[in-house]
Design a protein around this motif. Structure first.
Motif, PDB file in Angstrom:
ATOM      1  N   GLU A 175      -7.851  74.661  17.704  1.00 24.67           N
ATOM      2  CA  GLU A 175      -7.476  73.261  17.857  1.00 24.67           C
ATOM      3  C   GLU A 175      -8.683  72.349  17.640  1.00 24.67           C
ATOM      4  OE1 GLU A 175      -5.611  73.024  21.698  1.00 24.67           O
ATOM      5  OE2 GLU A 175      -3.803  74.055  21.007  1.00 24.67           O
ATOM      6  N   ALA A 176      -9.833  72.745  18.170  1.00 25.03           N
ATOM      7  CA  ALA A 176     -11.053  71.952  17.998  1.00 25.03           C
ATOM      8  C   ALA A 176     -11.461  71.906  16.526  1.00 25.03           C
ATOM      9  CB  ALA A 176     -12.185  72.522  18.847  1.00 25.03           C
ATOM     10  N   SER A 185      11.843  79.436  16.955  1.00 24.34           N
ATOM     11  CA  SER A 185      10.380  79.451  16.981  1.00 24.34           C
ATOM     12  C   SER A 185       9.900  79.292  18.418  1.00 24.34           C
ATOM     13  CB  SER A 185       9.825  78.336  16.103  1.00 24.34           C
ATOM     14  OG  SER A 185      10.166  77.075  16.646  1.00 24.34           O
ATOM     15  N   TYR A 186       8.649  79.539  18.588  1.00 22.18           N
ATOM     16  CA  TYR A 186       8.032  79.441  19.908  1.00 22.18           C
ATOM     17  C   TYR A 186       6.702  78.742  19.730  1.00 22.18           C
ATOM     18  CZ  TYR A 186       5.878  80.767  24.299  1.00 22.18           C
ATOM     19  OH  TYR A 186       5.253  80.738  25.515  1.00 22.18           O
ATOM     20  N   THR A 187       6.448  77.770  20.561  1.00 17.62           N
ATOM     21  CA  THR A 187       5.152  77.103  20.527  1.00 17.62           C
ATOM     22  C   THR A 187       4.546  77.138  21.914  1.00 17.62           C
ATOM     23  OG1 THR A 187       6.119  74.943  21.000  1.00 17.62           O
ATOM     24  CG2 THR A 187       5.861  75.538  18.670  1.00 17.62           C
ATOM     25  N   THR A 188       3.247  77.109  21.950  1.00 16.29           N
ATOM     26  CA  THR A 188       2.533  77.055  23.217  1.00 16.29           C
ATOM     27  C   THR A 188       1.215  76.344  22.967  1.00 16.29           C
ATOM     28  OG1 THR A 188       1.813  78.308  25.151  1.00 16.29           O
ATOM     29  CG2 THR A 188       1.329  79.277  23.003  1.00 16.29           C
ATOM     30  N   SER A 189       0.515  76.086  24.022  1.00 15.16           N
ATOM     31  CA  SER A 189      -0.778  75.424  23.898  1.00 15.16           C
ATOM     32  C   SER A 189      -1.822  76.239  24.635  1.00 15.16           C
ATOM     33  CB  SER A 189      -0.708  74.012  24.486  1.00 15.16           C
ATOM     34  OG  SER A 189      -0.504  74.087  25.895  1.00 15.16           O
ATOM     35  N   SER A 217      -6.810  89.023  30.956  1.00 16.09           N
ATOM     36  CA  SER A 217      -7.939  88.945  30.023  1.00 16.09           C
ATOM     37  C   SER A 217      -7.477  88.559  28.624  1.00 16.09           C
ATOM     38  CB  SER A 217      -8.662  90.300  29.993  1.00 16.09           C
ATOM     39  OG  SER A 217      -9.713  90.274  29.061  1.00 16.09           O
ATOM     40  N   ARG A 218      -6.383  89.156  28.184  1.00 11.65           N
ATOM     41  CA  ARG A 218      -5.850  88.823  26.857  1.00 11.65           C
ATOM     42  C   ARG A 218      -5.358  87.380  26.794  1.00 11.65           C
ATOM     43  NH1 ARG A 218      -2.712  94.130  24.504  1.00 11.65           N
ATOM     44  NH2 ARG A 218      -4.498  95.524  24.617  1.00 11.65           N
ATOM     45  N   LEU A 219      -4.720  86.922  27.862  1.00 13.59           N
ATOM     46  CA  LEU A 219      -4.269  85.532  27.898  1.00 13.59           C
ATOM     47  C   LEU A 219      -5.455  84.573  27.825  1.00 13.59           C
ATOM     48  CD1 LEU A 219      -1.433  85.683  30.577  1.00 13.59           C
ATOM     49  CD2 LEU A 219      -1.183  84.904  28.212  1.00 13.59           C
ATOM     50  N   ARG A 220      -6.511  84.863  28.598  1.00 19.54           N
ATOM     51  CA  ARG A 220      -7.700  84.001  28.558  1.00 19.54           C
ATOM     52  C   ARG A 220      -8.344  84.019  27.180  1.00 19.54           C
ATOM     53  NH1 ARG A 220      -7.889  86.019  33.597  1.00 19.54           N
ATOM     54  NH2 ARG A 220      -9.211  87.778  33.049  1.00 19.54           N
ATOM     55  N   GLU A 272      -9.241  81.280  21.950  1.00 15.10           N
ATOM     56  CA  GLU A 272      -9.061  81.234  20.494  1.00 15.10           C
ATOM     57  C   GLU A 272      -8.251  80.013  20.079  1.00 15.10           C
ATOM     58  OE1 GLU A 272      -7.500  84.899  18.908  1.00 15.10           O
ATOM     59  OE2 GLU A 272      -8.940  86.082  20.062  1.00 15.10           O
ATOM     60  N   TYR A 273      -7.185  79.715  20.808  1.00 24.00           N
ATOM     61  CA  TYR A 273      -6.363  78.533  20.510  1.00 24.00           C
ATOM     62  C   TYR A 273      -7.205  77.263  20.639  1.00 24.00           C
ATOM     63  CZ  TYR A 273      -1.764  80.861  20.407  1.00 24.00           C
ATOM     64  OH  TYR A 273      -0.682  81.624  20.082  1.00 24.00           O
TER      65      TYR A 273
END
Length: 110
Positions: free
Chosen positions: A90-91, A4-8, A77-80, A85-86
Motif C-alpha cells: 500500500e505504501a 471476491s474478498y478484500t481486506t486491509s 505470525s503469518r497474519l502479522r 506485506e500489505y
C-alpha cells in the motif's frame, strides 16, 4: 456472479492481535492444567485405576491444547507477516501515485 474478498492491512493486524489474545488465554489454561497432578490415592484405593485413566486423559488434553497453541502461534505470525506485506504494498502504491500526481511530473505513460 463472480465473488471476491478484500481486506486491509489493519484488518489483518487486528485479527493477528485477536489470535494473540486467544493464545494468551490458552497459555494460561495450559499452565494451570500442567500444574495439576493426581496422586494414585486421589479418590481412594478403590478408584486408583480411575486416576491412571484420568491422568492419561489429562495428558492427552494438555497435548491437544499445546498443539492448538502451536497452530495459533503460526497463524498469528503469518497474519502479522501478511499485514506487513500489505502495508508495504500500500505504501509503495501511494508513493507511486504521489509521484505521478506531483506538478511537473511526466505523468503516466501508456
Amino acid at each position: 456472479m463472480r465473488e471476491s474478498y478484500t481486506t486491509s492491512a489493519s484488518a489483518l493486524a487486528e485479527q493477528a492481535r485477536k489470535v494473540g489474545d486467544v493464545l494468551a488465554e490458552l497459555r494460561t489454561a495450559a499452565d494451570t492444567a500442567g500444574s495439576v497432578a493426581l496422586t494414585s490415592n486421589a479418590f481412594g484405593e478403590p478408584a486408583a485405576e480411575a486416576v491412571t485413566v484420568l491422568d492419561r486423559l489429562g495428558t492427552a488434553g494438555l497435548d491437544t491444547v499445546v498443539a492448538a497453541m502451536n497452530s495459533l502461534t503460526e497463524a498469528g505470525s503469518r497474519l502479522r507477516d501478511t499485514a506487513t506485506e500489505y502495508e508495504q504494498q500500500e505504501a509503495a502504491g501511494r508513493s507511486a501515485y504521489n509521484e505521478l500526481a506531483e506538478p511537473g511530473s511526466p505523468g503516466l505513460v501508456v
